[in-house]
Design a protein around this motif. Structure first.
Motif: not given
Length: 351
Positions: A87-92, A82-83
């Protein structure tokens, strides 16, 4: 059990070895049969059949434990993932913002590897793009202004030559025109140098330079321009730096001229060596630079004191050239408050 009811292979084994064993084992059942000869009864064999009812319970228990373990592993992977997903969503999202022109967007760098490294690289890229955009905006407005002033002076001086009443006035106008041409020449030289450093992707030719001799030569050359200042050089005679001699001389000369403009009585050049790096500091006892302006001074055509003219403050390209030279050598440049109370320009090179 009658021997003739036994499988042929078991009968042969029983006759040859005195005992025969038959095992049928699968995931949940265990069928074990033992055959022994009976003395005095050659046609019979003692048959012992293993009972696997006790083991069947444990087999199902083992299956349940395996299923529970798989479910636990799946839940753990989901919980730990989940974290990473956030992080991946935030990077995107940050990537989309940067692509849309929001160069101030930054990604959170407190993430597990390799996402943390990816976030740092993304932030570095955004910072460099933001820096390039600021430099581009500064260049667009400043180049036209810097060119317009000497051209206007030349045009005015040319008009004055037509109205010159005598040869002395004509000579004076020609001298002023010559000074404006020199200013244009200096501006073009700095623009070409900055463009070369900004767009060059080739490795610069480097050699091991003895720093004390190089710095002392620059002080001897530029010091007489401001004879009222005291120059102090703190450098180990054995200190060396792998660098391009022309570019390093240009960088230190720009810093030294900058210190001469603002120093009251003293300029210090200091070289400090560390296990993996070397720092070269040029500081003065002038008014210093406010913390809020310490990033802006590296932009091209930047003058913190807008009242300064080119004659007293240069074109505003000197520090931008310094930073480009240091970056081209794999180092970094920053400005701080020095021990003398004025500005301290610090160049850090990786050894």
């Amino acid at each position: 059990q009658p021997r003739d009811e036994m499988p042929v292979a078991l009968r042969q084994t029983l006759t040859q070895e005195g005992v025969a064993i038959r095992m049928d084992v699968d995931l949940f059942d265990e069928d074990i049969a033992l055959y022994f000869p009976l003395n005095g009864y050659p046609d019979l064999a003692l048959h012992y059949q293993g009972n696997d009812q006790l083991y069947a319970h444990y087999n199902w228990l083992l299956l349940g434990l395996m299923l529970a373990l798989l479910v636990g592993i799946g839940l753990s992977v989901w919980w730990l993932g989940r974290p990473l997903g956030r992080h991946i969503d935030q990077l995107a999202e940050v990537s989309r913002d940067i692509g849309a022109g929001q160069l101030s967007a930054r990604a959170a760098e407190q993430a597990p590897a390799p996402l943390g490294k990816l976030a740092r690289d993304l932030n570095t890229m955004a910072q460099q793009l933001d820096q390039l955009m600021q430099e581009q905006e500064a260049m667009t407005g400043a180049v036209s202004h810097e060119l317009r002033t000497p051209i206007a002076n030349l045009r005015f001086a040319l008009d004055m030559t037509r109205a010159a009443a005598n040869m002395d006035q004509l000579r004076q106008q020609v001298l002023e025109m010559d000074g404006d041409i020199d200013a244009l020449d200096d501006l073009v030289d700095e623009l070409l140098t900055y463009a070369r450093l900004r767009h060059s992707s080739e490795q610069v030719a480097k050699q091991h330079l003895p720093l004390r001799r190089l710095l002392q030569a620059l002080i001897d050359k530029l010091g007489p321009q401001q004879p009222g200042l005291h120059y102090q050089l703190e450098c180990d005679p054995k200190a060396q730096l792998l660098a391009n001699e022309r570019d390093l001389q240009r960088a230190v000369s720009n810093l030294l001229r900058n210190a001469q403009r603002y120093a009251s009585t003293q300029v210090v050049i200091r070289v400090q060596t560390h296990p993996a790096s070397l720092t070269l500091t040029v500081e003065d006892d002038g008014p210093g630079i406010p913390p809020a302006e310490r990033q802006r001074v590296w932009l091209p055509f930047t003058r913190l004191d807008e009242s300064r003219t080119r004659a007293s403050g240069g074109f505003g390209l000197g520090l931008a050239i310094v930073r480009r030279i240091v970056q081209q050598h794999g180092g970094e440049a920053r400005v701080d408050t020095g021990a003398l109370g004025g500005a301290a320009f610090i160049l850090r090179f990786v050894l």
